[in-house]
Design a protein around this motif. Structure first.
Motif, short mmCIF file in Angstrom:
data_model
loop_
_atom_site.label_atom_id
_atom_site.label_comp_id
_atom_site.label_asym_id
_atom_site.label_seq_id
_atom_site.Cartn_x
_atom_site.Cartn_y
_atom_site.Cartn_z
N VAL A 53 10.18 2.69 11.77
CA VAL A 53 8.59 2.65 11.78
C VAL A 53 8.21 4.00 11.12
O VAL A 53 8.80 5.09 11.62
N PHE A 54 7.45 4.10 10.23
CA PHE A 54 6.62 5.35 9.98
C PHE A 54 5.11 5.24 9.94
O PHE A 54 4.52 4.20 9.78
N VAL A 55 4.65 6.35 10.81
CA VAL A 55 3.17 6.66 10.92
C VAL A 55 2.84 7.53 10.44
O VAL A 55 3.27 8.80 11.03
N GLU A 60 5.31 5.91 1.91
CA GLU A 60 5.11 4.37 2.07
C GLU A 60 5.27 3.75 0.91
O GLU A 60 5.84 2.81 1.10
N GLY A 61 5.14 4.43 -0.29
CA GLY A 61 5.66 3.73 -1.44
C GLY A 61 7.03 3.56 -1.56
O GLY A 61 7.53 2.15 -2.14
N HIS A 62 7.80 4.32 -1.09
CA HIS A 62 9.48 4.19 -1.18
C HIS A 62 9.87 3.30 -0.27
O HIS A 62 10.61 2.48 -0.59
N ARG A 63 9.02 3.17 0.97
CA ARG A 63 9.52 2.17 1.94
C ARG A 63 8.96 0.61 1.39
O ARG A 63 9.95 -0.28 1.86
N HIS A 110 9.68 -3.28 1.79
CA HIS A 110 8.69 -3.15 2.74
C HIS A 110 8.92 -2.89 4.32
O HIS A 110 8.70 -3.67 5.13
N ARG A 111 9.60 -1.81 4.30
CA ARG A 111 9.92 -1.26 5.84
C ARG A 111 8.53 -1.03 6.36
O ARG A 111 7.58 -0.64 5.91
N LYS A 112 8.39 -1.16 7.64
CA LYS A 112 7.32 -1.16 8.51
C LYS A 112 6.62 0.25 8.44
O LYS A 112 7.19 1.02 8.91
N THR A 113 5.36 0.26 7.91
CA THR A 113 4.69 1.56 7.83
C THR A 113 3.51 1.13 8.39
O THR A 113 2.59 0.28 8.24
N ILE A 114 2.91 1.82 9.70
CA ILE A 114 1.90 1.51 10.29
C ILE A 114 0.73 2.60 9.90
O ILE A 114 0.88 3.87 10.35
N SER A 127 -3.19 -5.87 9.62
CA SER A 127 -2.74 -5.80 8.24
C SER A 127 -2.85 -4.47 7.54
O SER A 127 -3.16 -4.27 6.51
N TRP A 128 -2.27 -3.56 8.59
CA TRP A 128 -2.45 -2.17 8.09
C TRP A 128 -0.72 -1.87 8.52
O TRP A 128 -0.30 -0.71 8.83
N GLN A 129 0.34 -2.60 8.30
CA GLN A 129 1.60 -2.36 8.68
C GLN A 129 2.71 -2.71 7.34
O GLN A 129 3.80 -2.81 7.59
#
Length: 534
Positions: A431-433, A445-448, A453-457, A492-494
């Motif tokens: 998870v990236f925050v 976020e773009g790379h993930r 679409h790895r989890k980015t909150i 919807s922010w993940q």
């Protein structure tokens, strides 16, 4: 129902036969007294067990907290930072707060990708640049990720202008005063060879061109194909074109598909970090995995330069606020000098404080034992501010605790290289925050997204500030009520798949381009395709 009634009748008849007379009043009273005594004894015994369990649980939590505090103190003595002061009772209170129970898969699993996958191959119409005797030199500006995305833009610009790109010079005048060269941070040979099917890249200008007149240009931000095609015509008499800045020189949208994919090939494939950075970065990821399997990478944007630039002073002392004001006013290239900190915070334009991040993650349902890697530079105010996060999540990890002194020695005075380590660990995290939507947050976020679409909150800072203010005023308390609001707010922010956002409505001219979502924050749909796409 009939059978149950018949059975009841038979039982009653049998009983009535075996009992010849009614029990006395004394017998009934004695039975009631005995039953009451048993009930009281059972209740007291249960209370004692619950109390013992609570005490045992608290002892375990205290022991866990002390263990992490000792580990952190060792690191602090080595780095000569301020001691962390964690109030054990306060930590216990926070750890035992009632929150909504969240399933593990909801906390850690990636969003459903709908069969999407990376796609960066050129279309059948794509042709490599023909090559020419015109050269483009570039001075990349900003921090690591600002330079990375800027270099990717300049590769595309050189392709459009049919010019040879000289390996860019990196920014040595930014806040960090980093003396790193291109080859210190990136694998230079890989960069040149991986793009040889697109355009020509050389390490330096030919000797005979070092003294020729150059066209020094400051290309207009967010420009499209037509702009650079016109530039190529107007500068045709110059053998060398020097670009003063590389960041945001190319539009986010309305570019040919092959130009967009060239940008992705550059950023995600060609701009590989140098081998020392790649090797250590992977080692640190493996060490994190060995500690707990899963971890959060928290980009805690609470460094001195960021707080000064944004003018955000909430939670700081008067002396700290004054120090930031002086720094902002004395930094020439920061255009805005007077900033209303309160308005910035209400508008969601401030990084979350370490304390606010702790409240946020706890409200999302992450337990105190969660392993969190802090991807950041030096936190402003040191551990005085960081302790407010550590009181909730004591299992914090830093580069300095994850790597040995010897391993970090070569990177210590090079902020861009240590930022590259943070980048690798953040991209690979479960998870990236990000606490603020800066250049690194957008790039990661773009790379993930690109990698599945790895989890980015991404915290809704504007919405969260309203909740934090209610907590501070006593109109809201931490617990299940706060958790439900925060979790609902961030459904919807993940990092789930979505197309890139356009400009805000109502804006005209070039002002609207500034409000578009960055291509590098979300390269969908150009570089992310469905399984049916060619």
């Amino acid at each position: 129902m009939v059978n149950r009634g018949s059975h009841h009748t038979r039982s009653f008849s049998s009983t009535s036969k075996s009992v010849s007379r009614k029990p006395s009043f004394f017998t009934i009273t004695l039975c009631i007294i005995l039953l009451s005594a048993c009930s009281i004894f059972t209740f007291l015994f249960s209370i004692r067990n619950i109390s013992d369990d609570d005490d045992h649980q608290k002892d375990r939590l205290v022991e866990h907290s002390e263990s992490h505090s000792q580990s952190k103190s060792q690191f602090q003595s080595e780095s000569q930072s301020l001691p962390v002061k964690v109030d054990r009772l306060a930590w216990l209170h926070l750890a035992l707060l009632p929150i909504l129970q969240v399933p593990d898969e909801q906390l850690w699993d990636v969003s459903f990708s709908y069969g999407l996958h990376p796609c960066v191959k050129p279309t059948s119409e794509y042709q490599a640049a023909q090559g020419s005797d015109r050269y483009i030199t570039v001075r990349s500006n900003g921090g690591l990720n600002q330079m990375r995305t800027g270099i990717s833009d300049m590769v595309a610009v050189a392709y459009i202008m049919n010019a040879t790109l000289v390996i860019p010079q990196l920014d040595k005048r930014s806040f960090w005063q980093d003396s790193s060269t291109f080859s210190d941070i990136f694998d230079e040979l890989h960069f040149i060879t991986s793009l040889q099917g697109d355009l020509r890249i050389v390490r330096e200008l030919p000797k005979e061109l070092e003294s020729v007149p150059r066209a020094r240009k400051h290309f207009t931000s967010w420009s499209g194909m037509g702009y650079y095609e016109e530039m190529a015509k107007s500068l045709k008499d110059y053998r060398v074109i020097h670009v003063a800045k590389s960041d945001s020189r190319l539009a986010n949208n309305d570019l040919p598909l092959d130009i967009q994919r060239l940008r992705c090939r550059t950023l995600y494939h060609a701009l590989r970090f140098s081998m020392p950075i790649e090797i250590l970065g992977k080692k640190l990821v493996e060490r994190l995995r060995s500690r707990g399997g899963r971890y959060i990478a928290l980009h805690l944007r609470y460094e001195k330069d960021m707080l000064s630039f944004t003018g955000c002073t909430y939670g700081l002392t008067d002396a700290e606020s004054e120090e930031l004001r002086i720094m902002r006013e004395s930094t020439n290239h920061w255009k805005v000098k007077k900033i209303n900190s309160t308005e910035q915070r209400i508008g969601g334009l401030c990084p979350l404080t370490p304390k606010e991040v702790g409240i946020f993650l706890q409200a999302l349902g992450y337990p105190p034992s969660t392993l969190i890697y802090i991807a950041a530079g030096e936190i402003y105010g040191g551990n005085i501010h960081l302790s407010e996060l550590m009181s909730r999540f004591p299992n914090l990890v830093f580069k300095e605790t994850l790597a040995t002194k010897e391993e970090l020695k070569a990177f210590t005075s090079h902020a861009s290289q240590t930022a590259a380590l943070d980048y690798i660990i953040s991209v690979e995290s479960d998870v990236f925050v990000p606490s603020y939507s800066g250049n690194m947050a957008r790039a990661v976020e773009g790379h993930r997204r690109f990698l599945g679409h790895r989890k980015t909150i991404t915290p809704d800072r504007r919405g969260l500030v309203k909740l934090f203010d209610k907590l501070e005023s006593g109109r809201l308390r931490e617990g299940s009520s706060l958790s439900s609001r925060v979790q609902q707010m961030h459904k919807s922010w993940q990092g789930a798949p979505r197309k890139r956002k356009g400009a805000l409505p109502g804006l005209k001219g070039r002002a609207r381009l500034r409000t578009e979502e960055s291509f590098y924050e979300n390269p969908y749909p150009e570089c992310i395709c469905s399984s049916k796409a060619v």
